[in-house]
Motif scaffolding. Structure first.
Motif, mmCIF file in Angstrom:
data_model
loop_
_atom_site.group_PDB
_atom_site.id
_atom_site.type_symbol
_atom_site.label_atom_id
_atom_site.label_comp_id
_atom_site.label_asym_id
_atom_site.label_seq_id
_atom_site.Cartn_x
_atom_site.Cartn_y
_atom_site.Cartn_z
ATOM 1 N N ALA A 80 51.641 33.052 32.875
ATOM 2 C CA ALA A 80 51.733 32.463 34.215
ATOM 3 C C ALA A 80 50.382 31.871 34.563
ATOM 4 O O ALA A 80 49.350 32.248 33.989
ATOM 5 C CB ALA A 80 52.135 33.516 35.257
ATOM 6 N N SER A 81 50.375 30.952 35.496
ATOM 7 C CA SER A 81 49.129 30.330 35.926
ATOM 8 C C SER A 81 48.206 31.367 36.551
ATOM 9 O O SER A 81 48.618 32.127 37.434
ATOM 10 C CB SER A 81 49.425 29.221 36.935
ATOM 11 O OG SER A 81 48.229 28.664 37.439
ATOM 12 N N VAL A 82 46.973 31.431 36.090
ATOM 13 C CA VAL A 82 45.991 32.384 36.615
ATOM 14 C C VAL A 82 45.130 31.674 37.661
ATOM 15 O O VAL A 82 44.375 30.757 37.344
ATOM 16 C CB VAL A 82 45.116 32.963 35.489
ATOM 17 C CG1 VAL A 82 44.015 33.849 36.059
ATOM 18 C CG2 VAL A 82 45.978 33.755 34.514
ATOM 19 N N GLY A 83 45.262 32.113 38.905
ATOM 20 C CA GLY A 83 44.519 31.480 39.988
ATOM 21 C C GLY A 83 43.110 32.018 40.156
ATOM 22 O O GLY A 83 42.209 31.317 40.600
ATOM 23 N N PHE A 84 42.896 33.289 39.801
ATOM 24 C CA PHE A 84 41.566 33.877 39.945
ATOM 25 C C PHE A 84 41.460 35.143 39.120
ATOM 26 O O PHE A 84 42.466 35.778 38.774
ATOM 27 C CB PHE A 84 41.243 34.193 41.416
ATOM 28 C CG PHE A 84 42.236 35.121 42.086
ATOM 29 C CD1 PHE A 84 42.139 36.505 41.931
ATOM 30 C CD2 PHE A 84 43.245 34.623 42.881
ATOM 31 C CE1 PHE A 84 43.043 37.357 42.552
ATOM 32 C CE2 PHE A 84 44.155 35.471 43.508
ATOM 33 C CZ PHE A 84 44.051 36.839 43.341
ATOM 34 N N VAL A 85 40.222 35.494 38.801
ATOM 35 C CA VAL A 85 39.869 36.781 38.191
ATOM 36 C C VAL A 85 38.646 37.264 38.955
ATOM 37 O O VAL A 85 37.554 36.723 38.799
ATOM 38 C CB VAL A 85 39.537 36.645 36.690
ATOM 39 C CG1 VAL A 85 39.116 37.994 36.117
ATOM 40 C CG2 VAL A 85 40.720 36.088 35.919
ATOM 41 N N GLU A 86 38.829 38.252 39.822
ATOM 42 C CA GLU A 86 37.745 38.715 40.684
ATOM 43 C C GLU A 86 37.710 40.240 40.712
ATOM 44 O O GLU A 86 38.747 40.902 40.622
ATOM 45 C CB GLU A 86 37.911 38.197 42.109
ATOM 46 C CG GLU A 86 37.777 36.691 42.262
ATOM 47 C CD GLU A 86 36.367 36.188 42.024
ATOM 48 O OE1 GLU A 86 35.433 37.021 42.030
ATOM 49 O OE2 GLU A 86 36.203 34.972 41.844
ATOM 50 N N THR A 87 36.512 40.798 40.855
ATOM 51 C CA THR A 87 36.363 42.253 40.907
ATOM 52 C C THR A 87 36.040 42.720 42.322
ATOM 53 O O THR A 87 35.304 42.058 43.056
ATOM 54 C CB THR A 87 35.246 42.735 39.959
ATOM 55 O OG1 THR A 87 34.042 42.007 40.238
ATOM 56 C CG2 THR A 87 35.640 42.536 38.517
ATOM 57 N N ASP A 88 36.607 43.860 42.665
ATOM 58 C CA ASP A 88 36.281 44.518 43.918
ATOM 59 C C ASP A 88 34.940 45.214 43.728
ATOM 60 O O ASP A 88 34.832 46.137 42.929
ATOM 61 C CB ASP A 88 37.379 45.533 44.249
ATOM 62 C CG ASP A 88 37.069 46.362 45.492
ATOM 63 O OD1 ASP A 88 36.052 46.087 46.157
ATOM 64 O OD2 ASP A 88 37.852 47.286 45.784
ATOM 65 N N PRO A 89 33.886 44.786 44.424
ATOM 66 C CA PRO A 89 32.563 45.374 44.200
ATOM 67 C C PRO A 89 32.485 46.851 44.541
ATOM 68 O O PRO A 89 31.608 47.552 44.041
ATOM 69 C CB PRO A 89 31.639 44.541 45.099
ATOM 70 C CG PRO A 89 32.531 43.889 46.095
ATOM 71 C CD PRO A 89 33.852 43.710 45.433
ATOM 72 N N ALA A 90 33.395 47.347 45.373
ATOM 73 C CA ALA A 90 33.349 48.757 45.759
ATOM 74 C C ALA A 90 33.944 49.664 44.684
ATOM 75 O O ALA A 90 33.431 50.751 44.422
ATOM 76 C CB ALA A 90 34.077 48.971 47.079
ATOM 77 N N THR A 91 35.025 49.228 44.055
ATOM 78 C CA THR A 91 35.737 50.091 43.108
ATOM 79 C C THR A 91 35.561 49.685 41.659
ATOM 80 O O THR A 91 35.784 50.492 40.754
ATOM 81 C CB THR A 91 37.239 50.097 43.420
ATOM 82 O OG1 THR A 91 37.765 48.765 43.212
ATOM 83 C CG2 THR A 91 37.499 50.520 44.861
#
Length: 276
Positions: A80-91
């Motif tokens: 599927a189209s990947v719109g973003f790959v981002e990390t939660d800085p807290a966890t």
């Protein structure tokens, strides 16, 4: 941040379609190179010495240890189209926009949850103070292919993954003239669209590429007591401190009261408007 054919402007790390480069930021010298087949999206997590890579159409999701520059975990994303790959800085959890879903994985690339919705997921921003994730769900703008010209910023609790607010409707915001992206803090990313989340998550600014405008949404959340005072026993004349806390948007006002008759009547304590 997003990877792609162009180099990533991320301190210390850069990615081109299949190669990740460790740079000396002062000189731009490439110190190390790691080949990531199919990798075109890149999310960097400085708080946990990690970078996450994925392809634009799914496939391998890889966690790269930025100290050793080796792949330490991986998972397979759906096609599927990947719109973003981002990390939660807290966890340290990584959030991946995959088609109309958000896939959340832990630091070992183990799946935690899938957050489904009606529209494509184009970007996400995190507010660590409230533990909220703001996901842009953008309509495709094609009424002949299920589009309804309605987009929305969805809000989730980053630990329970439950919806933390009812999504607002953004009429006319669609992807025909560009995808909406998320800006961090109070700034906007350069590009065709963006969303800015104020600290505390009380306001969200969403840009509409199709309309060429920015809409400010003020998040409303009913007041909720999150810490109640606890009973204490002290000798006559001794000082005692009670602590309480409440959350809400707008931020709730606080007022302390005292009862001289076991709760039958109450009177306000003058000047007592803090959490203690």
């Amino acid at each position: 941040m997003h990877g792609g054919g162009a180099a990533e402007r991320v301190p210390g790390v850069r990615q081109r379609v299949a190669d990740a480069h460790d740079l000396e930021t002062a000189t731009g010298t490439v110190k190390r190179t790691l080949t990531l087949d199919g990798g075109s999206q890149l999310g960097v997590d400085p708080a946990h010495d990690a970078a996450w890579s994925a392809g634009a159409a799914g496939g391998p999701l890889r966690r790269v240890d930025t100290k050793t520059f080796t792949v330490t975990a991986s998972a397979e994303l759906p096609a599927a189209s990947v719109g973003f790959v981002e990390t939660d800085p807290a966890t340290g959890n990584v959030w991946v926009g995959s088609g109309t879903s958000v896939l959340v994985y832990d630091k070992d690339a183990k799946p935690l949850t899938t957050l489904s919705g009606p529209d494509g997921t184009t970007d996400v921003a995190f507010d660590t103070g409230t533990g909220r994730a703001f996901v842009v769900r953008q309509d495709n703008g094609d009424t002949g292919n299920g589009g309804d010209d309605l987009s929305s910023p969805a809000v989730y609790d980053t630990r329970t993954f439950e919806e933390a607010a009812k999504p607002a409707e953004l009429v006319g915001n669609h992807s025909q003239l560009g995808e909406a992206a998320v800006a961090r803090g109070n700034t906007y990313l350069a590009g065709p669209g963006g969303q800015a989340v104020t600290p505390g998550g009380t306001s969200v600014h969403v840009s509409s590429p199709a309309e060429g405008k920015i809409v400010k949404l003020d998040r409303q959340m009913s007041p909720k007591v999150v810490q109640s005072p606890t009973d204490q026993s002290v000798a006559p004349g001794d000082e005692v401190t009670f602590v309480a806390a409440a959350e809400g948007a707008p931020e709730p006002t606080v007022r302390w009261q005292v009862s001289p008759d076991a709760g039958q009547t109450w009177s306000a304590i003058e000047g007592a408007t803090g959490n203690s």
